[in-house]
Design a protein around this motif. Sequence first.
Motif, mmCIF file in Angstrom:
data_model
loop_
_atom_site.group_PDB
_atom_site.id
_atom_site.type_symbol
_atom_site.label_atom_id
_atom_site.label_comp_id
_atom_site.label_asym_id
_atom_site.label_seq_id
_atom_site.Cartn_x
_atom_site.Cartn_y
_atom_site.Cartn_z
ATOM 1 N N LEU A 1 -2.420 41.603 24.593
ATOM 2 C CA LEU A 1 -1.165 41.212 25.237
ATOM 3 C C LEU A 1 -0.830 39.784 24.819
ATOM 4 O O LEU A 1 -0.909 38.837 25.610
ATOM 5 C CB LEU A 1 -1.295 41.346 26.756
ATOM 6 C CG LEU A 1 -1.717 42.733 27.256
ATOM 7 C CD1 LEU A 1 -1.879 42.727 28.769
ATOM 8 C CD2 LEU A 1 -0.716 43.809 26.832
ATOM 9 N N LEU A 2 -0.436 39.628 23.582
ATOM 10 C CA LEU A 2 -0.270 38.309 22.976
ATOM 11 C C LEU A 2 0.802 37.499 23.685
ATOM 12 O O LEU A 2 1.903 37.986 23.956
ATOM 13 C CB LEU A 2 0.078 38.461 21.498
ATOM 14 C CG LEU A 2 -0.960 39.205 20.643
ATOM 15 C CD1 LEU A 2 -0.471 39.355 19.212
ATOM 16 C CD2 LEU A 2 -2.303 38.503 20.685
ATOM 17 N N GLY A 3 0.472 36.256 23.999
ATOM 18 C CA GLY A 3 1.415 35.344 24.626
ATOM 19 C C GLY A 3 1.684 35.620 26.092
ATOM 20 O O GLY A 3 2.509 34.956 26.712
ATOM 21 N N ARG A 4 0.977 36.567 26.657
ATOM 22 C CA ARG A 4 1.221 36.984 28.038
ATOM 23 C C ARG A 4 0.266 36.259 28.990
ATOM 24 O O ARG A 4 -0.924 36.183 28.747
ATOM 25 C CB ARG A 4 1.023 38.493 28.161
ATOM 26 C CG ARG A 4 1.190 39.074 29.542
ATOM 27 C CD ARG A 4 2.616 39.029 30.031
ATOM 28 N NE ARG A 4 3.530 39.721 29.121
ATOM 29 C CZ ARG A 4 4.831 39.845 29.369
ATOM 30 N NH1 ARG A 4 5.376 39.303 30.446
ATOM 31 N NH2 ARG A 4 5.615 40.483 28.494
ATOM 32 N N HIS A 5 0.805 35.735 30.064
ATOM 33 C CA HIS A 5 -0.024 35.129 31.108
ATOM 34 C C HIS A 5 -0.694 36.236 31.907
ATOM 35 O O HIS A 5 -0.021 37.036 32.564
ATOM 36 C CB HIS A 5 0.853 34.260 32.018
ATOM 37 C CG HIS A 5 0.100 33.555 33.096
ATOM 38 N ND1 HIS A 5 0.488 33.572 34.415
ATOM 39 C CD2 HIS A 5 -1.025 32.792 33.052
ATOM 40 C CE1 HIS A 5 -0.353 32.858 35.135
ATOM 41 N NE2 HIS A 5 -1.271 32.383 34.332
ATOM 42 N N CYS A 6 -2.022 36.313 31.815
ATOM 43 C CA CYS A 6 -2.794 37.359 32.488
ATOM 44 C C CYS A 6 -3.881 36.737 33.357
ATOM 45 O O CYS A 6 -4.451 35.692 33.009
ATOM 46 C CB CYS A 6 -3.456 38.294 31.485
ATOM 47 S SG CYS A 6 -2.329 39.165 30.382
ATOM 48 N N ILE A 7 -4.184 37.388 34.448
ATOM 49 C CA ILE A 7 -5.270 36.972 35.339
ATOM 50 C C ILE A 7 -6.095 38.214 35.661
ATOM 51 O O ILE A 7 -5.548 39.239 36.073
ATOM 52 C CB ILE A 7 -4.732 36.357 36.644
ATOM 53 C CG1 ILE A 7 -3.860 35.133 36.356
ATOM 54 C CG2 ILE A 7 -5.881 35.994 37.580
ATOM 55 C CD1 ILE A 7 -3.110 34.609 37.571
ATOM 56 N N ALA A 8 -7.417 38.138 35.467
ATOM 57 C CA ALA A 8 -8.316 39.229 35.828
ATOM 58 C C ALA A 8 -9.495 38.642 36.589
ATOM 59 O O ALA A 8 -10.065 37.633 36.168
ATOM 60 C CB ALA A 8 -8.810 39.964 34.584
ATOM 61 N N LEU A 9 -9.856 39.245 37.708
ATOM 62 C CA LEU A 9 -10.938 38.694 38.520
ATOM 63 C C LEU A 9 -12.136 39.624 38.582
ATOM 64 O O LEU A 9 -12.020 40.840 38.417
ATOM 65 C CB LEU A 9 -10.449 38.400 39.933
ATOM 66 C CG LEU A 9 -10.210 39.599 40.867
ATOM 67 C CD1 LEU A 9 -10.512 39.203 42.320
ATOM 68 C CD2 LEU A 9 -8.776 40.084 40.750
ATOM 69 N N SER A 10 -13.280 39.003 38.839
ATOM 70 C CA SER A 10 -14.503 39.735 39.155
ATOM 71 C C SER A 10 -14.659 39.712 40.672
ATOM 72 O O SER A 10 -14.894 38.643 41.256
ATOM 73 C CB SER A 10 -15.725 39.071 38.513
ATOM 74 O OG SER A 10 -15.639 39.060 37.102
ATOM 75 N N TYR A 11 -14.518 40.859 41.309
ATOM 76 C CA TYR A 11 -14.711 40.899 42.753
ATOM 77 C C TYR A 11 -16.145 40.530 43.117
ATOM 78 O O TYR A 11 -17.044 40.548 42.266
ATOM 79 C CB TYR A 11 -14.372 42.280 43.288
ATOM 80 C CG TYR A 11 -12.887 42.589 43.284
ATOM 81 C CD1 TYR A 11 -12.049 42.035 44.245
ATOM 82 C CD2 TYR A 11 -12.329 43.421 42.315
ATOM 83 C CE1 TYR A 11 -10.681 42.313 44.245
ATOM 84 C CE2 TYR A 11 -10.964 43.706 42.317
ATOM 85 C CZ TYR A 11 -10.148 43.135 43.278
ATOM 86 O OH TYR A 11 -8.800 43.396 43.273
ATOM 87 N N ARG A 12 -16.353 40.177 44.359
ATOM 88 C CA ARG A 12 -17.673 39.783 44.862
ATOM 89 C C ARG A 12 -18.783 40.728 44.383
ATOM 90 O O ARG A 12 -18.638 41.955 44.392
ATOM 91 C CB ARG A 12 -17.647 39.746 46.393
ATOM 92 C CG ARG A 12 -17.165 41.045 47.025
ATOM 93 C CD ARG A 12 -16.911 40.901 48.521
ATOM 94 N NE ARG A 12 -15.895 39.887 48.759
ATOM 95 C CZ ARG A 12 -15.805 39.185 49.884
ATOM 96 N NH1 ARG A 12 -16.653 39.411 50.877
ATOM 97 N NH2 ARG A 12 -14.856 38.278 50.029
ATOM 98 N N GLY A 13 -19.860 40.133 43.904
ATOM 99 C CA GLY A 13 -20.997 40.915 43.425
ATOM 100 C C GLY A 13 -20.893 41.391 41.994
ATOM 101 O O GLY A 13 -21.848 41.951 41.456
ATOM 102 N N ARG A 14 -19.742 41.165 41.352
ATOM 103 C CA ARG A 14 -19.563 41.584 39.963
ATOM 104 C C ARG A 14 -19.569 40.364 39.044
ATOM 105 O O ARG A 14 -19.100 39.283 39.414
ATOM 106 C CB ARG A 14 -18.232 42.304 39.763
ATOM 107 C CG ARG A 14 -18.148 43.710 40.337
ATOM 108 C CD ARG A 14 -17.828 43.703 41.780
ATOM 109 N NE ARG A 14 -17.199 44.951 42.230
ATOM 110 C CZ ARG A 14 -16.964 45.206 43.514
ATOM 111 N NH1 ARG A 14 -17.277 44.333 44.456
ATOM 112 N NH2 ARG A 14 -16.382 46.347 43.857
#
Length: 248
Positions: A51-64
């Motif tokens: 996803l070039l040039g795209r502002h992305c956020i991905a999280l690791s939930y608790r314990g991951r």
Amino acid sequence: MDGNITRKTVNNHGIEIEYYVSNEVNDKSTLIISMGIWEPASRALPLIARLLGRHCIALSYRGRGGSSTPKTGFDWSNHISDIATVIENEPINKPVFLGFSKGVSYMLGYLAANLELANGIIIIDYPAIHSKLEKGAAKFWANMIYNGVKLDNYITTYALEGIENESTYKEFYDDLRMMKCPVWIFRGTDSNADIPSNLMRDDILKYKESVKELEIVDFNYSGHMILDEELGKAAKHITDILNKIDHI
């Protein structure tokens, strides 16, 4: 790691939550990614890289992944505090939310309390429910091997046990009725896949009854694991969706 992707952490009442951000917030819509039951944020990086040039956020939930594991707090309501903490810590623009597998229920739980926030929702192969895990599920998941990796390399056994013991059943179809944004569902249709689709006919009917603006995208060479089995096609559709939201 790609120079445009940054690993960060934020404290959620004593729980360190790991997340990745690609690019800075800009005039395009932000993609916020909520991954599955065992998946850390790093599992979203192959998608983000496309996803070039795209502002992305991905999280690791608790314990991951690199997130810490609390002694208690593993129901859906606890997990939504993780995504809330990350979003409160980052600037976002016209957010589009993408949930995969059990991450769908965490995402919808968060959006149920923030009905006007999403500009679009992408649901990957999961009903709008948070399920209560059956007894023995934690051991099953911890010992499962996927693509040659034992899943307890991604999520702690303690976290899986917490999910098994504390999870409660919750449906989000009524909440979806109150959300006014468009929704896309990615559905795996390959009945011979090693991990079959998690969407049944009744689930699709419930979505159709609950969402006014709904589009279903079939992935004929995938079962449940669409982001692994047809990543290129998924990334193309996600790009098209984000471009559409950009211009609304």
